[in-house]
Design a protein around this motif. Structure first.
Motif, PDB file in Angstrom:
ATOM      1  N   THR A  62      11.366  14.075  14.468  1.00 30.83           N
ATOM      2  CA  THR A  62      11.461  13.376  13.423  1.00 30.83           C
ATOM      3  C   THR A  62      12.445  14.405  11.972  1.00 30.83           C
ATOM      4  O   THR A  62      13.316  14.106  11.550  1.00 30.83           O
ATOM      5  CB  THR A  62      10.779  12.291  12.893  1.00 30.83           C
ATOM      6  N   GLY A 104      12.327  10.083  16.083  1.00 28.05           N
ATOM      7  CA  GLY A 104      13.507  10.611  15.922  1.00 28.05           C
ATOM      8  C   GLY A 104      14.785   9.304  14.444  1.00 28.05           C
ATOM      9  O   GLY A 104      13.646   9.170  13.714  1.00 28.05           O
ATOM     10  N   LEU A 105      15.473   9.488  15.484  1.00 31.09           N
ATOM     11  CA  LEU A 105      16.540   8.076  14.728  1.00 31.09           C
ATOM     12  C   LEU A 105      15.925   6.967  14.184  1.00 31.09           C
ATOM     13  O   LEU A 105      16.115   6.185  13.267  1.00 31.09           O
ATOM     14  CB  LEU A 105      18.199   8.304  15.402  1.00 31.09           C
ATOM     15  N   GLU A 106      15.034   6.503  16.004  1.00 31.60           N
ATOM     16  CA  GLU A 106      14.408   4.688  16.185  1.00 31.60           C
ATOM     17  C   GLU A 106      13.485   4.820  14.137  1.00 31.60           C
ATOM     18  O   GLU A 106      13.325   4.093  14.276  1.00 31.60           O
ATOM     19  CB  GLU A 106      13.476   5.616  17.524  1.00 31.60           C
ATOM     20  N   LEU A 154      14.187   8.137   4.328  1.00 33.99           N
ATOM     21  CA  LEU A 154      13.528   9.423   5.278  1.00 33.99           C
ATOM     22  C   LEU A 154      12.075   9.579   5.467  1.00 33.99           C
ATOM     23  O   LEU A 154      11.938  10.121   6.695  1.00 33.99           O
ATOM     24  CB  LEU A 154      14.528  10.484   4.964  1.00 33.99           C
ATOM     25  N   PHE A 184      15.773  15.468  12.203  1.00 37.47           N
ATOM     26  CA  PHE A 184      16.283  14.113  11.841  1.00 37.47           C
ATOM     27  C   PHE A 184      17.338  14.277  10.619  1.00 37.47           C
ATOM     28  O   PHE A 184      17.954  14.558   9.799  1.00 37.47           O
ATOM     29  CB  PHE A 184      16.595  13.389  12.832  1.00 37.47           C
ATOM     30  N   ILE A 211      19.750  15.521   8.487  1.00 35.98           N
ATOM     31  CA  ILE A 211      20.871  13.768   7.609  1.00 35.98           C
ATOM     32  C   ILE A 211      21.466  14.418   5.967  1.00 35.98           C
ATOM     33  O   ILE A 211      21.953  14.186   5.378  1.00 35.98           O
ATOM     34  CB  ILE A 211      20.254  12.357   7.868  1.00 35.98           C
ATOM     35  N   ILE A 227      13.432   7.094  12.158  1.00 36.94           N
ATOM     36  CA  ILE A 227      14.131   6.532  11.059  1.00 36.94           C
ATOM     37  C   ILE A 227      14.272   4.371  10.929  1.00 36.94           C
ATOM     38  O   ILE A 227      14.541   4.179  10.007  1.00 36.94           O
ATOM     39  CB  ILE A 227      15.051   7.222  10.701  1.00 36.94           C
ATOM     40  N   ARG A 228      15.297   4.162  11.325  1.00 37.71           N
ATOM     41  CA  ARG A 228      15.572   2.779  11.886  1.00 37.71           C
ATOM     42  C   ARG A 228      14.503   1.821  11.431  1.00 37.71           C
ATOM     43  O   ARG A 228      14.492   1.474  10.703  1.00 37.71           O
ATOM     44  CB  ARG A 228      16.116   2.756  13.063  1.00 37.71           C
TER      45      ARG A 228
END
Length: 303
Positions: free
Chosen positions: A142, A200-202, A186, A145, A149, A204-205
């Motif tokens: 994470t 990761g992106l999950e 973030l 990422f 970003i 963060i989502r």
């Protein structure tokens, strides 16, 4: 009324709860401070102070290249500047290799200790160290990422301001506000990756989803971290630009290192308390997580 609650009551509630957690677990957080955030802060300021002369020399050479009379002289000056810039990048890369593991250990141990304290679980020194050993992979992914970003977004406001000079006074403040909000999302995503089985992106989502209804509160808390960090950075710049930049007082260095280390630790604690508050308000789960819940598996069971 809603705006007043979001702007004042909610942030103050998070701050007071964070202070209570730290005071109740003083020994654990002192351990985390001494072995993670203070060494991290020491390395950060050592890099800043040790490369100040080199950075000043690069800026001087670049300014000199603009005013020299011939292209040959400008080429020599720019080449010397390029060599110094490469040296600076190498030094920063070396320090990054040392800082990243400390930053990761600080995040995992702080989040674990805070999450356990908020939920009434035992949070000792051994459990904090064990959390770092067992749960570093998801936060590592994470964090990659997160840095990517932030690195990608950082030049966007400046590029837009350059492209539309007439709107510069509007673009830069809006860009700063968006960046602060992005940092809040973030940071919450990083906490999610420590506490939950997400990365990761999950992660963060999910962090972004958790901020629903509390986005202003999250933005204000993130802005508070940026403000305090900015004051510390301004103090550093003042010392470096002062007449005694080559011989900064050791007391000033010690205060700066300790202050920044404490700010980093508190930022993790406050963000974790904010996560717990949001998670209590609305549980946002994927179908797999709902299946686990039906089987009696809790969201934070990995800790």
């Amino acid at each position: 009324m809603w705006i007043a609650k979001e702007a004042f009551i909610s942030p103050l509630k998070i701050l007071f709860e964070s202070l209570r957690v730290v005071l109740n677990k003083k020994l654990v957080f002192i351990f985390i401070l001494c072995f993670t955030t203070l060494p991290l802060s020491f390395l950060t300021f050592t890099l800043t102070f040790s490369t100040n002369t080199l950075r000043s020399q690069i800026f001087h050479l670049q300014a000199l290249a603009r005013v020299v009379t011939t292209r040959v002289e400008a080429g020599h000056v720019l080449e010397e500047s390029r060599v110094d810039a490469i040296s600076l990048i190498r030094i920063r890369g070396l320090f990054s290799l040392l800082c990243f593991p400390l930053s990761l250990a600080a995040a995992v141990s702080s989040v674990h200790a805070t999450f356990s304290a908020v939920n009434g679980k035992s949070a000792g020194l051994i459990s904090a160290a064990t959390a770092v050993r067992d749960n570093w992979k998801r936060p590592f992914a994470t964090a990659v990422f997160v840095y990517a970003i932030l690195f990608a977004f950082a030049p966007v406001p400046r590029v837009l301001a350059f492209a539309f000079p007439g709107l510069r006074a509007l673009i830069l403040p809006i860009g700063s506000g968006v960046e602060v909000y992005l940092m809040a999302v973030l940071s919450l995503g990083l906490v999610v990756s420590v506490v939950e089985e997400r990365a990761g992106l999950e992660a963060i989502r999910v962090g972004s989803d958790l901020m629903q209804g509390k986005r202003l509160c999250g933005w204000l808390l993130s802005g508070l971290f940026v403000l305090v960090s900015g004051l510390i950075n301004r103090r550093v710049e003042g010392l470096l630009e002062g007449p005694n930049s080559e011989g900064i007082d050791e007391w000033d260095k010690t205060v700066l290192i300790c202050s920044y280390g404490l700010v980093v630790l508190l930022s993790y604690v406050i963000t974790t308390v904010f996560y717990c508050d949001n998670r209590k308000r609305h549980l946002i789960r994927e179908p797999e997580a709902e299946e686990d819940c039906e089987n009696g598996v809790s969201v934070g069971s990995s800790l």
